[in-house]
Write a protein that holds these residues in place. Structure first.
Motif, PDB file in Angstrom:
ATOM      1  N   THR A  29       3.538   2.005 -15.046  1.00 52.01           N
ATOM      2  CA  THR A  29       2.760   3.229 -15.222  1.00 52.01           C
ATOM      3  C   THR A  29       1.764   3.452 -14.095  1.00 52.01           C
ATOM      4  N   ARG A  30       1.093   2.374 -13.625  1.00 49.68           N
ATOM      5  CA  ARG A  30       0.086   2.483 -12.571  1.00 49.68           C
ATOM      6  C   ARG A  30       0.597   1.816 -11.303  1.00 49.68           C
ATOM      7  N   LEU A  31      -0.029   2.151 -10.168  1.00 48.05           N
ATOM      8  CA  LEU A  31       0.365   1.562  -8.898  1.00 48.05           C
ATOM      9  C   LEU A  31      -0.361   0.250  -8.658  1.00 48.05           C
ATOM     10  N   ASP A  32       0.341  -0.671  -8.013  1.00 43.31           N
ATOM     11  CA  ASP A  32      -0.244  -1.947  -7.603  1.00 43.31           C
ATOM     12  C   ASP A  32      -0.818  -1.739  -6.204  1.00 43.31           C
TER      13      ASP A  32
ATOM     14  N   PRO B  60       8.533  -3.166  -7.989  1.00 47.01           N
ATOM     15  CA  PRO B  60       7.640  -3.308  -6.834  1.00 47.01           C
ATOM     16  C   PRO B  60       6.579  -2.219  -6.790  1.00 47.01           C
ATOM     17  N   TYR B  61       5.351  -2.663  -6.495  1.00 44.73           N
ATOM     18  CA  TYR B  61       4.218  -1.759  -6.263  1.00 44.73           C
ATOM     19  C   TYR B  61       3.723  -1.058  -7.521  1.00 44.73           C
TER      20      TYR B  61
ATOM     21  N   ILE C 206       0.540  -2.698  -2.205  1.00 47.43           N
ATOM     22  CA  ILE C 206       0.887  -1.659  -1.241  1.00 47.43           C
ATOM     23  C   ILE C 206       0.120  -1.873   0.059  1.00 47.43           C
ATOM     24  N   HIS C 207      -1.191  -2.165  -0.067  1.00 49.60           N
ATOM     25  CA  HIS C 207      -1.997  -2.416   1.131  1.00 49.60           C
ATOM     26  C   HIS C 207      -1.475  -3.636   1.902  1.00 49.60           C
ATOM     27  N   ALA C 208      -1.043  -4.664   1.181  1.00 46.16           N
ATOM     28  CA  ALA C 208      -0.553  -5.877   1.846  1.00 46.16           C
ATOM     29  C   ALA C 208       0.678  -5.566   2.687  1.00 46.16           C
TER      30      ALA C 208
ATOM     31  N   ASP D 111      -4.886   5.998  -8.071  1.00 47.05           N
ATOM     32  CA  ASP D 111      -4.189   4.897  -7.399  1.00 47.05           C
ATOM     33  C   ASP D 111      -3.568   5.378  -6.091  1.00 47.05           C
ATOM     34  N   PHE D 112      -2.959   6.562  -6.120  1.00 45.19           N
ATOM     35  CA  PHE D 112      -2.291   7.090  -4.931  1.00 45.19           C
ATOM     36  C   PHE D 112      -3.277   7.280  -3.789  1.00 45.19           C
TER      37      PHE D 112
END
Length: 273
Positions: free
Chosen positions: A154-157, A147-148, A161-163, A25-26
């Motif tokens: 546990t995981r990134l959104d 947020p995010y 983040i791109h938005a 994700d990162f």
């Protein structure tokens, strides 16, 4: 490699799988290909070392070989056969990390991806911000704010983040007032650029440029990987020329004044001695 890097037990295997996904994700959340290339180059270098030592990629090593590989990476006194990265550094210059720098970065990323998962708090005793009584007393909504990250944090959104990264992108004109005053372009909205823009604005036609987004206080990330992807150049992997250390270069409106702080800790007597 991660269980050997962090000394994890077999019972922590589910969190290891989550950590691997968090690292993916990162890399996906980084703002551009050049930033992601920093991580990919580091992983390629690990492949080079594995092939040099075992004639195999890390994913095909036995568990015992992975343990030995981790020992080789994190023991600076152990010599690598032929020192392949040292030879590449001589051939290509400083663009290739040393084994020491590679190991340090790998350990830090491993720690962040694994322990940034709230499911590991039971192992460390860490109490997250959104569960601390003093924080909830001041801001009860903190319990729900994530947020995010995914709902379980546990995981990134990655799409969110791109938005935010692309919120102000694409503006093609209208930077200057075109009122006849001298035009001045200032790159960077940190304490240097912002103060220079403020001092020049009464006398010049000033445009202030910033690569990163502007964030409201509620938008700041709590997850460390989301923070690295959103707030720092190259995801906090921006190196000095000799790759000996990484530079805390902000990528957000406000620059270093937004993300940097100093903390003073009273040292132990034994440390002073």
């Amino acid at each position: 490699m991660l269980p050997h890097v962090l000394g994890l037990s077999p019972q922590e295997a589910p969190q290891v799988k989550v950590a691997a996904g968090r690292l993916e994700d990162f890399v996906a959340a980084l703002p551009d290909d050049a930033s992601a290339a920093t991580v990919r180059d580091m992983l390629d270098a690990i492949n080079v070392l594995s092939i040099a030592a075992y004639v195999q990629l890390p994913g095909t090593l036995t568990d015992a070989q992975r343990g030995d590989f981790a020992n080789r990476l994190f023991d600076p006194d152990r010599a690598w056969p032929g020192n392949p990265l040292g030879g590449l550094r001589q051939l290509f210059g400083d663009a290739i990390p040393s084994v020491r720098d590679l190991a340090r970065t790998l350990r830090e990323l491993s720690s962040l991806t694994f322990y940034g998962n709230p499911q590991t708090n039971a192992h460390t005793g860490f109490v997250p911000l959104w569960e601390r009584p003093a924080v909830l007393a001041a801001d009860p909504a903190s319990r729900r704010a994530a947020p995010y990250t995914s709902r379980a944090r546990t995981r990134l959104d990655v799409p969110r983040i791109h938005a935010v990264q692309e919120r102000n992108a694409g503006k093609a004109s209208g930077f200057f007032a075109d009122d006849g005053r001298p035009k001045v372009a200032i790159v960077g909205s940190g304490p240097g650029g912002a103060i220079a823009a403020s001092r020049l604005a009464p006398h010049c036609d000033v445009a202030l440029f910033e690569a990163g987004p502007e964030l409201a206080s509620r938008e700041y990330p709590v997850d460390p990987l989301a923070g690295m992807a959103l707030l720092f150049a190259n995801g906090l992997l921006y190196p000095s020329k000799d790759l000996d250390l990484r530079v805390l270069q902000a990528r957000v409106v406000g620059g270093g004044s937004t993300i940097n702080e100093g903390v003073s800790v009273r040292p132990r007597t034994s440390t002073l001695d």
